[in-house]
Scaffold this motif. Structure first.
Motif, short mmCIF file in Angstrom:
data_model
loop_
_atom_site.label_atom_id
_atom_site.label_comp_id
_atom_site.label_asym_id
_atom_site.label_seq_id
_atom_site.Cartn_x
_atom_site.Cartn_y
_atom_site.Cartn_z
N GLU A 107 31.74 81.40 78.57
CA GLU A 107 32.11 80.49 79.66
C GLU A 107 30.88 79.88 80.32
OE1 GLU A 107 34.83 82.18 82.41
OE2 GLU A 107 36.31 82.72 80.89
N SER A 108 29.69 80.21 79.82
CA SER A 108 28.46 79.66 80.40
C SER A 108 28.04 78.40 79.65
CB SER A 108 27.34 80.69 80.37
OG SER A 108 27.02 81.03 79.02
N VAL A 109 27.45 77.46 80.37
CA VAL A 109 27.01 76.19 79.79
C VAL A 109 25.62 76.39 79.19
CG1 VAL A 109 26.47 73.77 80.22
CG2 VAL A 109 28.37 74.86 81.44
N LYS A 110 25.53 76.27 77.86
CA LYS A 110 24.26 76.41 77.15
C LYS A 110 23.47 75.11 77.19
CE LYS A 110 21.33 78.24 74.11
NZ LYS A 110 20.45 79.39 74.41
N PHE A 111 24.18 73.98 77.12
CA PHE A 111 23.52 72.67 77.08
C PHE A 111 24.48 71.64 77.67
CE2 PHE A 111 22.66 68.58 75.03
CZ PHE A 111 21.30 68.44 75.24
N GLU A 112 23.92 70.66 78.37
CA GLU A 112 24.72 69.59 78.95
C GLU A 112 23.90 68.32 78.98
OE1 GLU A 112 27.70 69.00 82.81
OE2 GLU A 112 26.12 70.53 82.84
N LYS A 113 24.52 67.22 78.57
CA LYS A 113 23.79 65.95 78.52
C LYS A 113 24.78 64.79 78.52
CE LYS A 113 20.55 63.29 75.62
NZ LYS A 113 19.44 63.08 76.59
N LYS A 114 24.47 63.76 79.27
CA LYS A 114 25.28 62.53 79.26
C LYS A 114 24.81 61.66 78.10
CE LYS A 114 28.14 59.44 81.10
NZ LYS A 114 28.08 58.40 80.06
N ASP A 125 24.54 74.19 63.42
CA ASP A 125 24.04 75.18 62.48
C ASP A 125 22.85 75.87 63.15
OD1 ASP A 125 23.96 76.40 59.76
OD2 ASP A 125 21.96 75.51 59.77
N GLY A 126 22.99 77.17 63.40
CA GLY A 126 21.94 77.87 64.14
C GLY A 126 21.86 77.34 65.56
N THR A 127 20.74 76.72 65.90
CA THR A 127 20.59 76.09 67.22
C THR A 127 20.45 74.57 67.11
OG1 THR A 127 18.18 76.45 67.15
CG2 THR A 127 19.53 78.15 68.21
N THR A 128 20.82 74.03 65.97
CA THR A 128 20.76 72.57 65.78
C THR A 128 22.14 71.97 65.95
OG1 THR A 128 18.90 72.75 64.23
CG2 THR A 128 20.14 70.69 64.22
N TYR A 139 22.92 61.92 67.16
CA TYR A 139 21.99 62.76 67.92
C TYR A 139 21.71 64.04 67.14
CZ TYR A 139 23.13 60.05 72.18
OH TYR A 139 23.32 59.07 73.12
N GLN A 140 20.43 64.43 67.11
CA GLN A 140 20.04 65.77 66.69
C GLN A 140 19.45 66.46 67.91
OE1 GLN A 140 17.27 66.17 63.39
NE2 GLN A 140 16.82 68.29 63.90
N ILE A 141 20.04 67.59 68.30
CA ILE A 141 19.66 68.28 69.53
C ILE A 141 19.28 69.73 69.22
CG2 ILE A 141 20.52 69.10 71.77
CD1 ILE A 141 22.40 66.61 71.74
N ASP A 142 18.16 70.17 69.79
CA ASP A 142 17.72 71.56 69.68
C ASP A 142 18.28 72.33 70.87
OD1 ASP A 142 16.32 74.02 69.79
OD2 ASP A 142 14.59 73.15 68.77
N LEU A 143 19.27 73.18 70.63
CA LEU A 143 19.91 73.91 71.72
C LEU A 143 18.99 74.98 72.31
CD1 LEU A 143 23.51 74.37 70.27
CD2 LEU A 143 22.76 72.73 72.01
N ALA A 144 18.10 75.55 71.50
CA ALA A 144 17.19 76.59 71.99
C ALA A 144 16.22 76.02 73.02
CB ALA A 144 16.44 77.23 70.83
#
Length: 341
Positions: A107-114, A125-128, A139-144
């Motif tokens: 329930e926690s927000v790991k990533f947020e972006k407009k 896949d993994g953190t991609t 978009y390619q986003i690095d979640l880590a």
């Protein structure tokens, strides 16, 4: 005045007869098939609310709950303007109608972006995180790190088909579908575009509905009007047809056509098998345990083997008029879930 009246009458009759002559026909089982048809009355699951939005990976329900590809129904509820894109590697990907992307871990927000517009397809896949938006931006986003590594906008599309493929990961390569008939191959480590492939060039309903890789380096893509395979020394091969949905699987493309035909094509886009359910309007299709399950709008389920031989035809409870969604085990339409068996 009489001439004007006769001209108007002729025009009206022409419109009436033209309308009648172009009236849509619907699938009706052939006589030898009718005796073999069984009713699929058994309901495996019932959703707590009807489906109001789908992607290839998730369904959003009217009450704010959502269903992922594994068939898990969420306990948490989305806000009224939020939609569920899918569950990937332990993350739930959510978007608002205005394009606010959220990646939840629990329930926690790991990533947020407009983003520039509403995301319509995603994968992790993994953190991609790979995302496609309705304005045709990838978009390619690095979640880590919480960083956007690539943002690239392609030409806008005039209209989008409801079937949209999701980005796919193949080793160091990310394949992004687009809504203007292209597949974009991105180098995952460098976050840069390696190549693209033009599948279709139509102005309307030209988004990629299926994609994949054959033989390691052959890209395959499908739009509503064309199938393309690119790679090797043969250049790009094309196959033109009116396509409702398609499956890329184990070196073959299974295309479900708008005229009721189902065709199986090899890596050279040669038709190796073909069958037909005349006037069938295909809604969804999936391969499971070596069998093809196909759902038809007027309320039928066809089960075929991989050589397109018909194994079973079942009559559903009613027409498929609502949103439909496939999990790994069930086919949902409205609130009803039917087993893939």
């Amino acid at each position: 005045m009489k001439k004007i009246f006769m001209l108007a009458l002729t025009l009206a009759l022409t419109l009436v007869f033209t309308s009648c002559s172009t009236r849509r026909e619907y699938y009706k089982p052939e006589e030898e098939t009718k005796a073999k048809i069984r009713n699929q009355d058994k309901v495996e699951a019932v959703l707590p609310a009807r489906i109001i939005h789908t992607t290839s990976s998730g369904a959003t329900l009217k009450n704010g709950m959502f269903v992922n590809k594994n068939g898990d129904i969420s306990k948490q509820k989305l806000e009224e303007d939020e939609r569920f894109l899918g569950s990937f590697d332990g993350y739930n990907v959510i978007t608002t109608l205005e394009g606010m992307l959220k990646v939840l871990q629990g329930e926690s927000v790991k990533f947020e972006k407009k983003l520039d517009s509403m995301p319509i397809s995603a994968n992790i896949d993994g953190t991609t995180l790979a995302v496609l938006t309705s304005s045709n931006t990838i978009y390619q986003i690095d979640l880590a790190k919480g960083e956007t590594l690539l943002e690239y906008t392609l030409p806008k599309a005039y209209s989008i088909d409801s079937e949209i493929a999701m980005p796919q990961f193949f080793g160091n390569m990310i394949l992004f579908p687009s809504v203007d008939g292209k597949i974009i191959a991105v180098d995952r480590k460098k976050a840069s575009i390696m190549r693209d492939m033009v599948v279709g060039s139509e102005y309307f309903f030209n988004n990629i509905i299926a994609l994949g890789v054959f033989g390691g380096n052959n890209l395959v893509g499908v739009t509503g009007n064309k199938i393309a395979i690119a790679g090797g020394s043969g250049g790009t091969k094309y196959f033109d047809e009116q396509i409702k949905t398609a499956i890329v699987d184990n070196g073959f493309v299974y295309a479900f056509l708008k005229d009721g035909r189902i065709i199986k094509l090899d890596m050279d886009l040669k038709v190796v098998k073909e069958t037909m359910f005349r006037f069938a309007i295909y809604v969804k299709a999936v391969i499971k345990n070596g069998e093809i399950f196909v759902f038809e709008k007027t309320g039928y389920k066809f089960k075929l083997d991989l050589d397109l031989n018909t194994k079973d035809v079942l009559k559903l409870r009613g027409d498929i008029d609502d949103f439909a969604f496939l999990t790994k085990d069930l086919f949902y339409y409205g609130r009803v879930g039917l087993a893939l068996e």
